[in-house]
Design a protein around this motif. Structure first.
Motif, PDB file in Angstrom:
ATOM      1  N   LYS A 176       0.828  -1.207   0.000  1.00  0.00           N
ATOM      2  CA  LYS A 176       0.000   0.000   0.000  1.00  0.00           C
ATOM      3  C   LYS A 176       0.864   1.260   0.000  1.00  0.00           C
ATOM      4  N   GLN A 177       1.993   1.202   0.698  1.00  0.00           N
ATOM      5  CA  GLN A 177       2.869   2.369   0.783  1.00  0.00           C
ATOM      6  C   GLN A 177       3.563   2.689  -0.544  1.00  0.00           C
ATOM      7  N   VAL A 178       3.779   1.675  -1.366  1.00  0.00           N
ATOM      8  CA  VAL A 178       4.498   1.904  -2.627  1.00  0.00           C
ATOM      9  C   VAL A 178       3.581   1.840  -3.842  1.00  0.00           C
ATOM     10  N   ASN A 179       2.288   1.803  -3.614  1.00  0.00           N
ATOM     11  CA  ASN A 179       1.339   1.789  -4.728  1.00  0.00           C
ATOM     12  C   ASN A 179       1.195   3.196  -5.299  1.00  0.00           C
ATOM     13  N   THR A 180       1.490   3.345  -6.586  1.00  0.00           N
ATOM     14  CA  THR A 180       1.425   4.652  -7.234  1.00  0.00           C
ATOM     15  C   THR A 180       0.792   4.493  -8.611  1.00  0.00           C
ATOM     16  N   PRO A 181       0.445   5.591  -9.264  1.00  0.00           N
ATOM     17  CA  PRO A 181      -0.075   5.498 -10.640  1.00  0.00           C
ATOM     18  C   PRO A 181       0.944   4.898 -11.613  1.00  0.00           C
ATOM     19  N   GLU A 182       2.223   5.008 -11.285  1.00  0.00           N
ATOM     20  CA  GLU A 182       3.271   4.495 -12.174  1.00  0.00           C
ATOM     21  C   GLU A 182       3.469   2.997 -12.047  1.00  0.00           C
TER      22      GLU A 182
ATOM     23  N   ASP B 248      -9.206  -7.099  -0.363  1.00  0.00           N
ATOM     24  CA  ASP B 248      -8.849  -5.763   0.129  1.00  0.00           C
ATOM     25  C   ASP B 248      -7.467  -5.351  -0.363  1.00  0.00           C
ATOM     26  N   THR B 249      -6.525  -6.301  -0.396  1.00  0.00           N
ATOM     27  CA  THR B 249      -5.171  -5.985  -0.854  1.00  0.00           C
ATOM     28  C   THR B 249      -5.170  -5.636  -2.336  1.00  0.00           C
ATOM     29  N   LEU B 250      -5.943  -6.372  -3.126  1.00  0.00           N
ATOM     30  CA  LEU B 250      -6.051  -6.054  -4.544  1.00  0.00           C
ATOM     31  C   LEU B 250      -6.671  -4.675  -4.749  1.00  0.00           C
ATOM     32  N   ALA B 251      -7.675  -4.356  -3.962  1.00  0.00           N
ATOM     33  CA  ALA B 251      -8.352  -3.065  -4.106  1.00  0.00           C
ATOM     34  C   ALA B 251      -7.442  -1.903  -3.708  1.00  0.00           C
ATOM     35  N   ALA B 252      -6.641  -2.116  -2.683  1.00  0.00           N
ATOM     36  CA  ALA B 252      -5.821  -1.026  -2.149  1.00  0.00           C
ATOM     37  C   ALA B 252      -4.478  -0.883  -2.850  1.00  0.00           C
ATOM     38  N   ALA B 253      -3.942  -1.995  -3.378  1.00  0.00           N
ATOM     39  CA  ALA B 253      -2.573  -1.928  -3.907  1.00  0.00           C
ATOM     40  C   ALA B 253      -2.346  -2.766  -5.154  1.00  0.00           C
ATOM     41  N   GLY B 254      -3.385  -3.394  -5.681  1.00  0.00           N
ATOM     42  CA  GLY B 254      -3.220  -4.268  -6.836  1.00  0.00           C
ATOM     43  C   GLY B 254      -3.216  -3.514  -8.152  1.00  0.00           C
ATOM     44  N   LYS B 255      -2.945  -4.260  -9.221  1.00  0.00           N
ATOM     45  CA  LYS B 255      -2.962  -3.659 -10.549  1.00  0.00           C
ATOM     46  C   LYS B 255      -4.393  -3.348 -10.958  1.00  0.00           C
ATOM     47  N   ALA B 256      -4.519  -2.426 -11.879  1.00  0.00           N
ATOM     48  CA  ALA B 256      -5.846  -2.141 -12.408  1.00  0.00           C
ATOM     49  C   ALA B 256      -6.404  -3.396 -13.069  1.00  0.00           C
ATOM     50  N   ASP B 257      -7.694  -3.604 -12.921  1.00  0.00           N
ATOM     51  CA  ASP B 257      -8.364  -4.777 -13.493  1.00  0.00           C
ATOM     52  C   ASP B 257      -7.691  -6.070 -13.041  1.00  0.00           C
ATOM     53  N   PRO B 258      -7.706  -6.366 -11.745  1.00  0.00           N
ATOM     54  CA  PRO B 258      -7.028  -7.563 -11.232  1.00  0.00           C
ATOM     55  C   PRO B 258      -7.592  -8.868 -11.773  1.00  0.00           C
ATOM     56  N   VAL B 259      -8.819  -8.839 -12.274  1.00  0.00           N
ATOM     57  CA  VAL B 259      -9.433 -10.053 -12.809  1.00  0.00           C
ATOM     58  C   VAL B 259      -8.711 -10.518 -14.077  1.00  0.00           C
TER      59      VAL B 259
END
Length: 449
Positions: free
Chosen positions: A185-191, A244-255
């Motif tokens: 979560k701390q290193v999740n960014t748009p990049e 919750d982890t996917l929602a907070a820090a996962g890639k877009a469209d985790p499916v």
């Protein structure tokens, strides 16, 4: 186990195969034998190691000019459906198939696979004893091998050292899932995503990864009496955490994220963490395939209540009993799985790309030890350190970590992973998903009683 129920369950699971895949497989398999040349049709998953095998097959064909090998590469879900459908119906399209550790004991009971120990034991130079014992055991029934390991794996956590260093963060050598979720979560960014986790439907895709998390959270698919446990606290906690982890820090469209998609994302520096197969490391350390060479950290699979939580898997080469070209098929399997193949891959494609986790002798090759220094030890330790008989907190009536070794699992895992994908996509609640999957699981469990 009722053999007719097994065939029926496997055939039903395969019926979801898209017609286009079946047609393309038929087209590719249409090579007849001409001019004294035997054409083998090999159906395989499109993982990097198998692509390398196809790239190197000219070496085999040069030494065996009377044999040609036609590869049919498919995504994992499509391969599993196509091959299961073919062997269950005795279609005979394939001479060699790539199968997992899950399928081998079940298919052997149905008489679908050739006993390859007949060939392997007749060649003392082949050295069956050189295979990792857990990997060899997984593809053996009563001491005979019905598939030959091409590569083996457990699972581990990989992280981008530069991203973590830039954030001033340190990754524990033996992390908990809660620690990793917090770091991601701390290193999740748009990049770049904080973490890539499999969310793609398919029992060998999203369900496999989630099941290891369920195990270490104290959950399970079934108890020792085959009563489904999907709606119980351990499973609920694991699915909630995963979503919750996917929602907070996962890639877009985790499916959309399976092994291949996460590999592509992480290898291009677009994810800080990735939890997946130890076999991915070879691609990550190959300059031809990755932009993060030398910049990846490898640590044990995260845990919660268990001492370890890695899976155990192997992709193997098997010969369906319907093949009329068994001797030629064995010649190719021998070439692709003997000790010399590691040297061929290393010298022609790069030492980090040698298939891992199958032969112990690979880990004694100086060039491989140097190229795989960052991940060889953890791969070996992870494979040898798991307990397929009881990977979770409580006893289970099957042997297997990220799957349940019953014929109904293929259908159950596929349906369940689709329902869980709806949770990741925000279309279903955790409780709603668990209630649906509990019903499916109990039907599968009742069939074992």
């Amino acid at each position: 186990m009722n053999i007719f129920r097994t065939v029926r369950a496997s055939a039903l699971a395969a019926s979801a195969l898209v017609v286009m895949v079946g047609l393309s497989a038929c087209t590719g398999a249409g090579g007849g034998d001409t001019g004294g040349v035997t054409t083998l049709t090999l159906a395989t998953v499109n993982n990097p190691q198998m692509k390398d095998m196809e790239e190197l097959k000219a070496n085999f064909e040069k030494d065996n000019p009377d044999i040609k090998v036609n590869f049919i590469q498919m995504e994992e879900n499509d391969l599993r459906n196509a091959v299961t459908k073919d062997v269950a119906t005795q279609g005979g399209q394939y001479d060699i198939v790539t199968v997992g550790a899950y399928e081998v004991p079940l298919w052997q009971q149905n008489g679908w696979l050739t006993n390859l120990s007949t060939y392997a034991d007749a060649d003392s130079a082949y050295e069956v004893s050189d295979f990792f014992d857990p990997i060899r055991t997984a593809v053996s029934v009563d001491g005979d091998m019905y598939a030959i390991p091409f590569y083996g794996e457990s699972s581990m956590l990989m992280y981008n050292k530069q991203i973590l260093a830039d954030a001033g963060l340190t990754v524990p050598a033996n992390p908990t899932w809660q620690e990793i979720a917090d770091l991601a979560k701390q290193v999740n960014t748009p990049e770049h995503a904080g973490i890539c986790l499999r969310g793609k439907p398919g029992w060998g895709e999203g369900a496999a990864s989630l099941t290891t998390v369920v195990n270490t959270f104290g959950g399970a698919w079934f108890d020792k009496d085959w009563t489904a446990q999907v709606d119980q606290p351990g499973f609920r906690d694991a699915l909630t955490f995963y979503a919750d982890t996917l929602a907070a820090a996962g890639k877009a469209d985790p499916v959309s994220a399976g092994f291949t998609e996460c590999l592509n994302l992480f290898s291009q520096g677009k994810a800080a963490f990735w939890y997946d197969a130890t076999s991915a490391a070879g691609s990550l350390e190959s300059p031809d395939l990755s932009t993060v060479v030398g910049n990846v950290g490898y640590v044990a699979a995260p845990v919660v209540e268990t001492a370890s939580s890695g899976w155990l898997w192997s992709w193997n080469l098997a010969v369906p009993n319907t093949s009329t070209k068994k001797d030629a098929a064995w010649k190719f399997i021998n070439w692709a799985t003997n000790k010399d193949y590691a040297n061929l891959v290393g010298t022609e494609l790069g030492w980090s790309r040698v298939p891992p986790g199958s032969r112990l002798s690979t880990y004694d090759i100086p060039e491989y030890k140097e190229a795989a220094a960052a991940f060889a030890d953890i791969t070996k330790e992870s494979i040898l350190g798991v307990d397929p008989a009881q990977p979770g907190v409580n006893p289970q009536p099957w042997v297997g970590i990220q799957y349940v070794t019953i014929p109904e699992w293929q259908d159950l895992g596929n349906q369940a992973s689709q329902i869980f994908a709806d949770v990741y996509a925000g279309r279903e609640t955790v409780d709603g998903a668990l209630a649906k999957v509990q019903i499916l699981a109990q039907k599968a469990g009742d069939a074992q009683k």
